[in-house]
Design a protein around this motif. Sequence first.
Motif, PDB file in Angstrom:
ATOM      1  N   ARG A 342       0.981  -1.318  -0.002  1.00 42.74           N
ATOM      2  CA  ARG A 342      -0.131  -0.031   0.082  1.00 42.74           C
ATOM      3  C   ARG A 342       0.714   1.345   0.291  1.00 42.74           C
ATOM      4  NH1 ARG A 342      -2.661   3.316   3.704  1.00 42.74           N
ATOM      5  NH2 ARG A 342      -1.696   2.246   5.629  1.00 42.74           N
ATOM      6  N   PHE A 343       0.557   2.323  -0.794  1.00 44.20           N
ATOM      7  CA  PHE A 343       1.295   3.511  -1.029  1.00 44.20           C
ATOM      8  C   PHE A 343       0.651   4.253   0.153  1.00 44.20           C
ATOM      9  CE2 PHE A 343       2.304   7.849  -2.218  1.00 44.20           C
ATOM     10  CZ  PHE A 343       3.663   7.550  -2.443  1.00 44.20           C
ATOM     11  N   ASP A 344       1.432   4.488   1.151  1.00 41.76           N
ATOM     12  CA  ASP A 344       0.813   5.492   2.369  1.00 41.76           C
ATOM     13  C   ASP A 344       1.810   6.627   2.287  1.00 41.76           C
ATOM     14  OD1 ASP A 344       0.021   6.645   4.632  1.00 41.76           O
ATOM     15  OD2 ASP A 344       0.574   4.846   5.944  1.00 41.76           O
ATOM     16  N   ALA A 345       1.568   7.941   1.666  1.00 39.15           N
ATOM     17  CA  ALA A 345       2.139   9.080   1.645  1.00 39.15           C
ATOM     18  C   ALA A 345       2.499   9.573   2.919  1.00 39.15           C
ATOM     19  CB  ALA A 345       1.423  10.165   0.939  1.00 39.15           C
ATOM     20  N   GLY A 346       1.739   9.167   4.091  1.00 34.61           N
ATOM     21  CA  GLY A 346       1.999   9.669   5.583  1.00 34.61           C
ATOM     22  C   GLY A 346       3.034   8.522   6.336  1.00 34.61           C
ATOM     23  N   ARG A 347       3.465   7.590   5.617  1.00 34.40           N
ATOM     24  CA  ARG A 347       3.961   6.581   6.501  1.00 34.40           C
ATOM     25  C   ARG A 347       5.210   7.342   7.181  1.00 34.40           C
ATOM     26  NH1 ARG A 347       4.109   0.816   5.477  1.00 34.40           N
ATOM     27  NH2 ARG A 347       2.778   1.074   3.799  1.00 34.40           N
ATOM     28  N   GLY A 348       6.005   8.017   6.546  1.00 34.02           N
ATOM     29  CA  GLY A 348       7.050   8.472   7.323  1.00 34.02           C
ATOM     30  C   GLY A 348       8.067   7.803   7.711  1.00 34.02           C
ATOM     31  N   ASP A 349       8.290   6.438   7.112  1.00 30.46           N
ATOM     32  CA  ASP A 349       9.463   5.661   7.572  1.00 30.46           C
ATOM     33  C   ASP A 349      10.782   5.764   6.689  1.00 30.46           C
ATOM     34  OD1 ASP A 349      11.105   3.731   8.485  1.00 30.46           O
ATOM     35  OD2 ASP A 349       9.255   2.243   8.718  1.00 30.46           O
ATOM     36  N   SER A 350      11.707   6.463   7.656  1.00 24.09           N
ATOM     37  CA  SER A 350      12.913   6.857   6.673  1.00 24.09           C
ATOM     38  C   SER A 350      13.897   5.595   7.091  1.00 24.09           C
ATOM     39  CB  SER A 350      13.518   8.172   7.327  1.00 24.09           C
ATOM     40  OG  SER A 350      13.843   7.923   8.900  1.00 24.09           O
ATOM     41  N   THR A 351      13.556   4.620   7.623  1.00 23.60           N
ATOM     42  CA  THR A 351      14.509   3.720   7.585  1.00 23.60           C
ATOM     43  C   THR A 351      14.567   2.462   6.486  1.00 23.60           C
ATOM     44  OG1 THR A 351      13.149   2.185   9.008  1.00 23.60           O
ATOM     45  CG2 THR A 351      14.508   3.740  10.087  1.00 23.60           C
ATOM     46  N   HIS A 352      13.713   3.015   5.512  1.00 23.95           N
ATOM     47  CA  HIS A 352      13.852   2.021   4.275  1.00 23.95           C
ATOM     48  C   HIS A 352      15.176   1.817   3.639  1.00 23.95           C
ATOM     49  CE1 HIS A 352      14.494   5.721   1.967  1.00 23.95           C
ATOM     50  NE2 HIS A 352      13.487   6.468   2.607  1.00 23.95           N
ATOM     51  N   ILE A 353      15.390   0.940   2.525  1.00 19.93           N
ATOM     52  CA  ILE A 353      16.657   0.677   2.005  1.00 19.93           C
ATOM     53  C   ILE A 353      16.482   1.535   0.625  1.00 19.93           C
ATOM     54  CG2 ILE A 353      18.418  -0.682   0.975  1.00 19.93           C
ATOM     55  CD1 ILE A 353      17.193  -2.809   3.176  1.00 19.93           C
ATOM     56  N   GLY A 354      16.642   2.839   0.729  1.00 19.05           N
ATOM     57  CA  GLY A 354      16.552   3.705  -0.560  1.00 19.05           C
ATOM     58  C   GLY A 354      18.068   4.272  -0.791  1.00 19.05           C
ATOM     59  N   PHE A 355      18.679   4.418   0.192  1.00 20.77           N
ATOM     60  CA  PHE A 355      20.037   5.009   0.033  1.00 20.77           C
ATOM     61  C   PHE A 355      21.201   4.022   0.396  1.00 20.77           C
ATOM     62  CE2 PHE A 355      17.208   8.897   0.406  1.00 20.77           C
ATOM     63  CZ  PHE A 355      17.822   9.460  -0.617  1.00 20.77           C
ATOM     64  N   GLY A 356      20.912   2.618   0.426  1.00 18.76           N
ATOM     65  CA  GLY A 356      21.904   1.848   0.913  1.00 18.76           C
ATOM     66  C   GLY A 356      21.746   1.760   2.469  1.00 18.76           C
ATOM     67  N   GLY A 357      23.256   1.429   2.947  1.00 26.96           N
ATOM     68  CA  GLY A 357      23.504   1.279   4.502  1.00 26.96           C
ATOM     69  C   GLY A 357      24.872   0.919   4.637  1.00 26.96           C
ATOM     70  N   GLY A 358      25.276   1.154   5.967  1.00 21.50           N
ATOM     71  CA  GLY A 358      26.567   0.785   6.371  1.00 21.50           C
ATOM     72  C   GLY A 358      27.511   1.767   5.820  1.00 21.50           C
ATOM     73  N   LEU A 359      28.885   1.413   5.502  1.00 22.77           N
ATOM     74  CA  LEU A 359      29.626   2.453   5.230  1.00 22.77           C
ATOM     75  C   LEU A 359      29.561   2.961   3.576  1.00 22.77           C
ATOM     76  CD1 LEU A 359      32.093   1.195   3.232  1.00 22.77           C
ATOM     77  CD2 LEU A 359      32.600  -0.163   5.109  1.00 22.77           C
ATOM     78  N   HIS A 360      28.740   2.373   3.035  1.00 23.26           N
ATOM     79  CA  HIS A 360      28.312   2.568   1.716  1.00 23.26           C
ATOM     80  C   HIS A 360      27.175   3.428   1.632  1.00 23.26           C
ATOM     81  CE1 HIS A 360      31.825   1.198  -0.777  1.00 23.26           C
ATOM     82  NE2 HIS A 360      31.660   0.055  -0.011  1.00 23.26           N
ATOM     83  N   PHE A 361      26.621   3.778   2.797  1.00 18.58           N
ATOM     84  CA  PHE A 361      25.306   4.783   2.736  1.00 18.58           C
ATOM     85  C   PHE A 361      25.713   5.913   1.671  1.00 18.58           C
ATOM     86  CE2 PHE A 361      22.641   8.018   4.229  1.00 18.58           C
ATOM     87  CZ  PHE A 361      21.336   7.278   4.146  1.00 18.58           C
ATOM     88  N   CYS A 362      24.490   6.460   1.007  1.00 25.36           N
ATOM     89  CA  CYS A 362      24.930   7.123   0.049  1.00 25.36           C
ATOM     90  C   CYS A 362      25.078   8.638   0.732  1.00 25.36           C
ATOM     91  CB  CYS A 362      23.551   7.316  -0.779  1.00 25.36           C
ATOM     92  SG  CYS A 362      23.506   8.763  -1.985  1.00 25.36           S
ATOM     93  N   ILE A 363      26.281   9.258   0.295  1.00 25.91           N
ATOM     94  CA  ILE A 363      26.710  10.300   0.577  1.00 25.91           C
ATOM     95  C   ILE A 363      25.924  11.529   0.380  1.00 25.91           C
ATOM     96  CG2 ILE A 363      28.401  10.951  -1.240  1.00 25.91           C
ATOM     97  CD1 ILE A 363      30.537  11.753   1.012  1.00 25.91           C
ATOM     98  N   GLY A 364      25.374  11.248  -0.795  1.00 25.25           N
ATOM     99  CA  GLY A 364      24.329  12.503  -1.381  1.00 25.25           C
ATOM    100  C   GLY A 364      22.924  12.325  -0.999  1.00 25.25           C
ATOM    101  N   ALA A 365      22.523  11.493   0.107  1.00 23.61           N
ATOM    102  CA  ALA A 365      21.239  11.335   0.520  1.00 23.61           C
ATOM    103  C   ALA A 365      20.624  12.826   0.898  1.00 23.61           C
ATOM    104  CB  ALA A 365      20.975  10.341   1.568  1.00 23.61           C
ATOM    105  N   PRO A 366      21.474  13.481   1.724  1.00 23.16           N
ATOM    106  CA  PRO A 366      20.773  14.866   2.145  1.00 23.16           C
ATOM    107  C   PRO A 366      20.347  15.825   0.866  1.00 23.16           C
ATOM    108  CG  PRO A 366      22.547  14.299   3.657  1.00 23.16           C
ATOM    109  CD  PRO A 366      22.591  13.251   2.349  1.00 23.16           C
ATOM    110  N   LEU A 367      21.276  15.798  -0.214  1.00 22.24           N
ATOM    111  CA  LEU A 367      20.985  16.633  -1.360  1.00 22.24           C
ATOM    112  C   LEU A 367      19.714  15.940  -2.105  1.00 22.24           C
ATOM    113  CD1 LEU A 367      21.743  18.887  -3.157  1.00 22.24           C
ATOM    114  CD2 LEU A 367      23.455  17.297  -4.269  1.00 22.24           C
ATOM    115  N   ALA A 368      19.680  14.541  -2.163  1.00 21.80           N
ATOM    116  CA  ALA A 368      18.479  13.998  -3.053  1.00 21.80           C
ATOM    117  C   ALA A 368      17.391  14.352  -2.195  1.00 21.80           C
ATOM    118  CB  ALA A 368      18.662  12.628  -3.282  1.00 21.80           C
ATOM    119  N   ARG A 369      17.380  14.200  -0.824  1.00 19.94           N
ATOM    120  CA  ARG A 369      16.066  14.497  -0.172  1.00 19.94           C
ATOM    121  C   ARG A 369      15.763  15.949  -0.342  1.00 19.94           C
ATOM    122  NH1 ARG A 369      17.820  10.216   4.280  1.00 19.94           N
ATOM    123  NH2 ARG A 369      16.101   8.826   4.244  1.00 19.94           N
TER     124      ARG A 369
END
Length: 411
Positions: A342-369
């Motif tokens: 279900r697409f829930d616009a108000g879910r607000g869960d930022s712990t998804h795996i959209g920017f990777g994780g660990g030491l390779h977490f996307c360095i550009g995530a703040p800019l993308a957001r």
Amino acid sequence: MTVDLHPAAVGFDPQDPQFLADPYPVYSRMRALGPVLYYPARDVFLLTGFADVNAALRDRRLGRAYRHRYTDEEFGQSGPDPRWEHFNSSERWSLLNIEPPDHTRLRRLVTKVFTARSIAALRPQINSFAAHQLALATKDDGPFDLISGYAQPFSIAVICTLLGVPQQDGPRLLDWSHAIVKMYEFSTSDVERGNADRAAQDFIRYVHDLIAQRRQDPQDDLISELVNVADQGDKLSLDEIVCTVIVLLNAGHEATVNTLGNGMRALLGHPDEWDRVTSGEVEPAVAVEEMLRWDPPLQLFERWVLEDDVVIGGRTFTVGERIAMMFGSANRDPERFADPDRFDAGRGDSTHIGFGGGLHFCIGAPLARLELEASLALLRKQPSLRLASPPVYQPYFVIRGLENLMLTTDG
């Protein structure tokens, strides 16, 4: 236990337009088969669940590279294809592809200039670019393409400003980026590889010239800062700066554009959720997280197994095996997200795996957001916005995005 994945059995076929149009029902069937599925066509083990993907992202016994610990012969690999030497050079020092200690040193230096504060300071410029580009895209009556008319030129304008690249060169960078990222797909033709290699060669020459200019005449831009940054006696080499600039453009631009396209398709395909955004019930920054989760721009990320006896998903892996973390499947895992389809616009869960994780977490995530939030804040001012025609996904699997997204406010 590992299940051999036979594509016909569950519908997993990265070259099938029907699969590419909507892979998520197939992912559901794959998760039902088991947490680790062997895909013989690529000799890779697919991780399908959130917990295993999340754990693999943080497991230091896995790596994007292996040459810091093994030779090609020891690892049973033939090494980079010499036909694509320019592409290989553009990847050699990419933050996406190196491991500690090189990754630690390089990321530390890049982070000194690519800080959250420096990105936040770009907000007024980003808002201005967004407003200007959307006005251009919608100046004529009738449908407009959110991808080519807005998202691509907007994202390129932001990254050009950040790097210190002349705005008029944006289209060239865009063409190079589109060609290079084809190398990350499951099936890439030699024609596409040749195009990617030529694009990498042109991009490398272009950045070399920019670096030379900035050494003679520093400006208030990222390339100038990368040239001058130092930490504990360390400095970035010429090749490291080149690879950093290329990965910042390619990864940052592709992810932002595809997230906006995929996400707006999702929002407009769920009118009740679009109403929640346009009414102000759900703020743009919150909705962006669901856009990233529900239909992410990066569907899969691969790692090599660097040590024996690594256990993931109940399977024991050995040195030299390769795993693929399926971000798209993990983000729809019902064991992690309630009612995940279900697409829930108000879910607000930022712990998804959209920017990777660990030491390779996307360095550009703040800019993308920040770019996505600015875009959605503008678009929601047109609550009558709707799809003008059915969107079609590009014929690629790993990097997921639309060919176009034709929108209209008519009717």
